[in-house]
Design an enzyme around this catalytic site. Sequence first.
Site, PDB file in Angstrom:
ATOM      1  N   GLU A 313      42.794  25.353  31.465  1.00 53.44           N
ATOM      2  CA  GLU A 313      42.154  25.206  30.157  1.00 53.44           C
ATOM      3  C   GLU A 313      43.087  25.757  29.078  1.00 53.44           C
ATOM      4  O   GLU A 313      43.749  26.772  29.266  1.00 53.44           O
ATOM      5  CB  GLU A 313      40.843  25.978  30.159  1.00 53.44           C
ATOM      6  N   LYS A 375      34.155  19.516  27.875  1.00 54.17           N
ATOM      7  CA  LYS A 375      33.283  20.599  28.311  1.00 54.17           C
ATOM      8  C   LYS A 375      31.872  20.416  27.757  1.00 54.17           C
ATOM      9  O   LYS A 375      31.676  20.235  26.557  1.00 54.17           O
ATOM     10  CB  LYS A 375      33.861  21.942  27.849  1.00 54.17           C
ATOM     11  N   CYS A 426      35.916  26.495  32.820  1.00 52.14           N
ATOM     12  CA  CYS A 426      35.672  27.914  32.587  1.00 52.14           C
ATOM     13  C   CYS A 426      34.256  28.348  32.968  1.00 52.14           C
ATOM     14  O   CYS A 426      33.865  28.213  34.121  1.00 52.14           O
ATOM     15  CB  CYS A 426      35.980  28.256  31.130  1.00 52.14           C
TER      16      CYS A 426
END
Length: 566
Positions: A313, A375, A426
């Site tokens: 990321e 995301k 994440c």
Amino acid sequence: MRPGEPAPDVVPVTEAPAAAPAPPAEPAPAARRPGRLRRTAAAARATWPQALAAAVAGLALAVAFPPYDIWPLSLVAVAVLSVLTHGRTAKQGAWFGFALGLPFFVALLKWLQVIGWDTVVGLSLVEALFFVPLGAGLAVTSRLPAAPLWAACLWVAQEWARDRVPLGGFPWGRLAFANTDTPYTPLAALGGAPLVTFAVALTGALLAWAALRLWPLLRARPLALPRAVAAPLAGALGLAAAVTAAGYAVPVRTDADDTVSIAVVQGNVQQAGMDFLGRPMMILNNHVEATLQLADDIDAGRTERPDLVIWPENASDLDPYTEPEAYAVIDRAAKAVGVPILVGALVDHPTREGYVENQGIVWDPETGPGDSYTKQHPVPFGEYVPFREQLSTVITRLERVPRDFYPGEESGVLDVGPARLGDVICFEVAYDGIVRDTVNDGARALVVQTNNATYGRTGQPEQQLAMSKLRAVEHGRAIVTAATSGISAVVAPDGTIEQRTEEFTQDVLTAELPLRDDRTVSDRLGAAPEWALAAVGLLAWAGVGLRDRVRRRAAASPGGPSEEAV
């Protein structure tokens, strides 16, 4: 009367006048009348030893999690709270729940001190509030038969609520995440993280049940244990042992349908903390440099060419679609290594000005950028600011989040070279539904692209990696964690960490990644076990309230039985 003494005055006897009605009593002065606050303070003073014990149990529960990993303390913490709330009122149970929850979250989330201790305390306070109804429910249902069962279900209900609200929830600190390499872990393949939490909580509650019945007997008759008590105690301890060992009976599938060779690039960052991004292009150049070195090793025959390369990321701190320099260096790295790269990048939203998307982009060496995943669950106050207009005037620190991240709407299933991978970015690894949907949509292995540079060397990377271990078993998938500054790792489908990097080092991991098509029972059942267990706990609590109300009404009715008789 003696002779010569004067006669006393004679008072005629008359009927005493009727007593006048007493004036109504005046209310006691406010200073003498115990108010709710004074009663609460008095109750708190009376129970401070128990509250202190709950706080110590909360700290012990935090030590059960990484980086300490003393997982049996999760059982101890559950047992202590069960003992403290046994036979108590709902208010007392709520107080003990909060007394455990607040120090637990402060110790667990201390990695947020990078942002500020006010953030640690504020978030911990919000999360600890979920332990208030948990404590109350434990106290109320402790009066029921099979109390440990209801207690375990209430732990699941607490996590069910905390994983969803407020602002999409914050699942950190689930009992399951402290048990990612324990006898309970294989249960995740059947019912996911909620079933692991249930088993841990049930074991702790059974130990508490046994302790509550054993301790008074040992104090009174230390050398004699009545047979009538010995059998239930043996049964409770035996059941606790059976729940603990149940995971060993769950088959964890690890056989591969296919394999793919990968390289995971950890480019590193120039500095840790909030300002890790530093000067634009620095982090991107780090990852390009490490990839070019990998290409040199391939050309020199020191390593074999992988089928694909994975970057973390935020590996590109500039939008490669709008910044020609960023596009050029990524394309150069892909052409040099000769295989697709999964690039983590911040991308300007195409239609909403001022918004940015956190993406994983498949970069082909010949055709350039292709499929991407955005995301779905940006982090509140980290990647977007709720109520920005109102809060930014009060909390100036929010200016450090200049643009809000826009959420994606689809799961991250991407074809990266010959592999169909599921991208999870994440903190999304903490959310059951996001990972499960990715697997059910066809991911044959999972990639967790993450950037933990802000929280480096604080214990947060270890806590997040533990979640990957549990997800591997839950979904029967190998998981690759790619981090800018560490910890990057390759996790086998059975949860074993096969390779990992150190923090704040530039490194490249190469591995043969197993790909699997079979879905676990947990994937097929979805969220049903969690909903069912949570509902059972809440219904048990509600049932006690309904029963008590019926008893009170029966006792108060004319000619009805006394409350004791009922």
